[in-house]
Scaffold this motif. Structure first.
Motif, short mmCIF file in Angstrom:
data_model
loop_
_atom_site.label_atom_id
_atom_site.label_comp_id
_atom_site.label_asym_id
_atom_site.label_seq_id
_atom_site.Cartn_x
_atom_site.Cartn_y
_atom_site.Cartn_z
N LEU A 60 -2.74 2.75 9.98
CA LEU A 60 -1.63 2.14 10.11
C LEU A 60 -0.23 3.07 10.86
O LEU A 60 0.35 2.90 11.63
CB LEU A 60 -1.17 1.46 8.94
N ARG A 61 -0.27 4.13 10.01
CA ARG A 61 0.78 5.45 10.46
C ARG A 61 0.30 5.79 11.62
O ARG A 61 1.50 6.32 12.70
CB ARG A 61 0.80 6.50 9.39
N VAL A 90 7.39 -1.98 10.33
CA VAL A 90 6.25 -2.09 9.00
C VAL A 90 7.00 -2.80 7.98
O VAL A 90 8.12 -2.54 7.44
CB VAL A 90 5.75 -0.69 8.50
N VAL A 91 6.31 -3.53 7.13
CA VAL A 91 6.74 -4.09 5.85
C VAL A 91 5.92 -3.51 4.90
O VAL A 91 4.64 -3.56 4.62
CB VAL A 91 6.39 -5.52 5.79
N PHE A 92 6.62 -2.74 3.90
CA PHE A 92 5.86 -2.21 2.70
C PHE A 92 5.79 -2.76 1.73
O PHE A 92 6.59 -3.71 1.38
CB PHE A 92 6.54 -0.85 2.52
N GLN A 93 4.45 -2.55 0.81
CA GLN A 93 4.38 -3.05 -0.59
C GLN A 93 5.76 -3.05 -1.35
O GLN A 93 5.95 -4.02 -2.06
CB GLN A 93 3.24 -2.56 -1.22
N THR A 94 6.44 -1.92 -1.40
CA THR A 94 7.26 -1.74 -2.26
C THR A 94 8.74 -2.22 -1.79
O THR A 94 9.79 -1.71 -2.48
CB THR A 94 7.71 -0.14 -2.51
N PHE A 95 8.90 -2.98 -0.77
CA PHE A 95 9.93 -3.37 -0.18
C PHE A 95 10.73 -2.47 0.48
O PHE A 95 11.32 -2.68 1.56
CB PHE A 95 10.71 -4.57 -1.14
N LEU A 168 2.06 -4.95 8.25
CA LEU A 168 1.95 -5.38 6.98
C LEU A 168 1.16 -4.33 6.07
O LEU A 168 0.19 -4.36 6.25
CB LEU A 168 1.47 -6.74 6.58
N ASP A 169 2.02 -3.32 5.27
CA ASP A 169 0.95 -2.47 4.41
C ASP A 169 1.06 -2.88 3.02
O ASP A 169 1.97 -2.70 2.13
CB ASP A 169 1.83 -0.98 4.46
N GLU A 170 0.13 -3.60 2.63
CA GLU A 170 -0.09 -4.20 1.34
C GLU A 170 0.81 -5.00 0.92
O GLU A 170 1.66 -5.11 0.03
CB GLU A 170 -0.32 -3.27 0.32
N ALA A 171 1.60 -5.84 2.10
CA ALA A 171 2.93 -6.27 1.80
C ALA A 171 3.02 -7.49 0.73
O ALA A 171 4.02 -7.88 0.44
CB ALA A 171 3.43 -6.97 2.95
N PHE A 172 1.89 -8.19 0.29
CA PHE A 172 2.07 -9.25 -0.73
C PHE A 172 1.30 -8.52 -2.02
O PHE A 172 1.32 -9.54 -2.89
CB PHE A 172 1.17 -10.25 -0.24
N THR A 205 -4.79 -4.35 3.69
CA THR A 205 -4.86 -5.31 2.44
C THR A 205 -6.04 -4.66 1.58
O THR A 205 -6.96 -4.30 2.17
CB THR A 205 -4.91 -6.76 2.88
N HIS A 206 -5.94 -5.16 0.42
CA HIS A 206 -7.12 -4.86 -0.34
C HIS A 206 -7.82 -6.16 -0.81
O HIS A 206 -8.95 -6.31 -1.49
CB HIS A 206 -6.55 -4.29 -1.95
#
Ligand SMILES: Nc1ncnc2c1ncn2[C@@H]1O[C@H](COP(=O)(O)OP(=O)(O)OP(=O)(O)O)[C@@H](O)[C@H]1O
Length: 447
Positions: A60-61, A90-95, A168-172, A205-206
């Protein structure tokens, strides 16, 4: 692939023969990506799955220009990319929101590198806030919002610049199940809506179900070093029904690709009596980066609930991500405490003896098994002759024995396992690994 397939449309971002290596803190070169060719096309929603550490975020990076490939190159909209791709966000997992800025101001951050006029900025911010349903929250601060609302702000900030590619990096994954499901559905609707400007999405995503629910194409990254493994088109019509046989078929194919890769169904090795089993192995095997407590937890679970013998059910029961469950099972497997025919997981005879033993007995079995793993001989062979050994030297040896592993993380896990087994310990102040003199009953399974 049909004539209208997104894969026949131009690529918005593309990795061409990209490899990436990092220099780790111990001065070793760690190859994370190997020769990746991957394009995200207009109109495509591409999902990337893979075990932890397989290189998904690095892909992604590289795609967004946040990281430069070591070799190969990145293209954006048909041209070589130098620096950050301003058409991607990019939308990150940690907001990753600024707590001291309001919703509106946080969203406006997404335009900072675009130099809009004040009017353009205000109009774009209003539009993004409306699109993602934050209409009544312009002046709220992040601390006043729920996790789901905060991630809406993260998405609005990513959409405000009308990116050609939304990543989206683990966004949810930090959201509760219902909130995550709502946001996924909304993003799919936005992506399909002609006036949203959102045409291409790339998501890491995982979560296999999440990938099958959302993506038009799914790529599984194989680890060490990261390579493209399974590539799967997903032609199911939206909205997708997760209970439909076709949905489940795709989930199973992906599950199997990841599981088979991690828990290969190999015939047992020929064992020379009196010799550590792993001596027979041609190359040194790395260890999953899993704390001892998690391995003990798996053992208790298998003992307490013998009907749980399928890796998917175990994963559900543990409540960990599938990749982490696999790593835990793999750890127990290399310690010969479980066996994994196909997708099943059983206690071995040794595993049964382990769960029946008292604390002391368990540590003794653990020690015996750890002793068999060749990677530990890097340390144990020296500790057999000297009282202590420099961690620096161990790191170097791990680095050359396992060029695709992170030596620092492997070292930490080895020390945690070795400490539980009473075989070794590490003093961070002196930088030395040593043989513990007295077994400390209290430091148990903390590693
Ligand atoms: N800046 C860095 N310096 C050194 N090593 C790094 C760096 N960034 C990532 N790595 C290593 O590269 C490997 C791949 O990391 P990456 O974050 O891309 O994997 P991932 O598949 O996204 O993992 P996860 O699913 O756990 O987020 C890991 O071993 C990680 O420790």
């Amino acid at each position: 692939m049909t004539m209208n397939s997104p894969q026949q449309r131009p690529a918005v971002a593309e990795l061409c023969a990209v490899s990436k290596s990092y220099n780790t803190a111990g001065g070793h070169e760690l190859k994370v990506l190997d020769n990746i060719d991957l394009a995200v096309h207009e109109g495509e929603l591409l999902a990337l799955l893979g075990q932890s550490g397989s290189g998904k975020s690095t892909i992604l990076r590289c795609l967004t220009g946040l990281v430069e490939p070591s070799s190969g190159h990145t293209m954006a909209a048909g041209k070589p990319l130098y620096g950050v791709n301003r058409d991607a966000s990019v939308v990150f997992q940690t907001f990753a929101l600024y707590p001291w800025l309001t919703v509106e101001q946080n969203v406006a951050v997404g335009l900072m590198s675009h130099n809009p006029t004040r009017e353009e900025r205000d109009a774009a911010v209003d539009r993004a806030i409306e699109l993602i349903g934050l209409g009544n929250y312009h002046s709220a601060y992040p601390r006043e919002l729920s996790g789901g609302m905060r991630q809406r702000v993260g998405i609005a900030r990513a959409l405000v610049s009308k990116p050609k590619l939304l990543c989206l990096d683990e966004a949810f994954s930090a959201l509760d199940v219902l909130t995550a499901e709502n946001l996924r559905q909304e993003l799919i609707s936005l992506w399909g809506a002609p006036d949203s400007g959102l045409t291409s999405i790339f998501m890491v995503t995982h979560n296999i179900e999440e990938a099958v629910e959302m993506a038009t194409r799914i790529v599984v990254v194989f680890p060490r070093p990261g390579r493209l493994g399974l590539v799967l088109d997903n032609p199911l019509p939206y909205p997708r029904d997760s209970k439909s046989p076709e949905f489940q078929r795709l989930v199973n194919i992906i599950h199997e690709a990841i599981t088979t890769l991690s828990l290969p169904d190999l015939p047992p090795e020929a064992h020379v009596p009196g010799e550590p089993i792993s001596r027979g192995r041609k190359r040194m095997e790395s260890i999953p980066l899993i704390p001892v407590g998690q391995i003990l937890g798996l053992m208790s679970l298998l003992h307490d609930e013998p009907e749980l013998n399928n890796i998917y059910d175990i994963s559900d029961e543990i409540g960990k991500e599938f990749g982490e469950t696999i790593a835990t099972v793999k750890a127990a497997e290399i310690l010969e405490l479980v066996d994994t025919p196909k997708q099943e997981v059983y206690l071995t005879d040794l595993g049964r003896r382990f769960v029946a033993a008292d604390r002391q007995g368990q540590r003794a079995i653990f020690a015996e098994q750890v002793y068999k793993l060749r990677i530990f001989h890097i340390i144990l062979a020296v500790l057999g002759e000297a009282e202590e050994i420099e961690a620096e030297r161990v790191l170097k040896d791990i680095g050359s024995a396992l060029p695709y592993d992170n030596p620092e993380k492997t070292f930490e896990t080895m020390i945690a396992w070795g400490r539980y087994a009473g075989l070794m310990d590490y003093n961070a102040k002196t930088g030395m690994v040593f043989v513990p003199k007295d077994e400390d009953e209290d430091d148990g399974a903390q590693g």
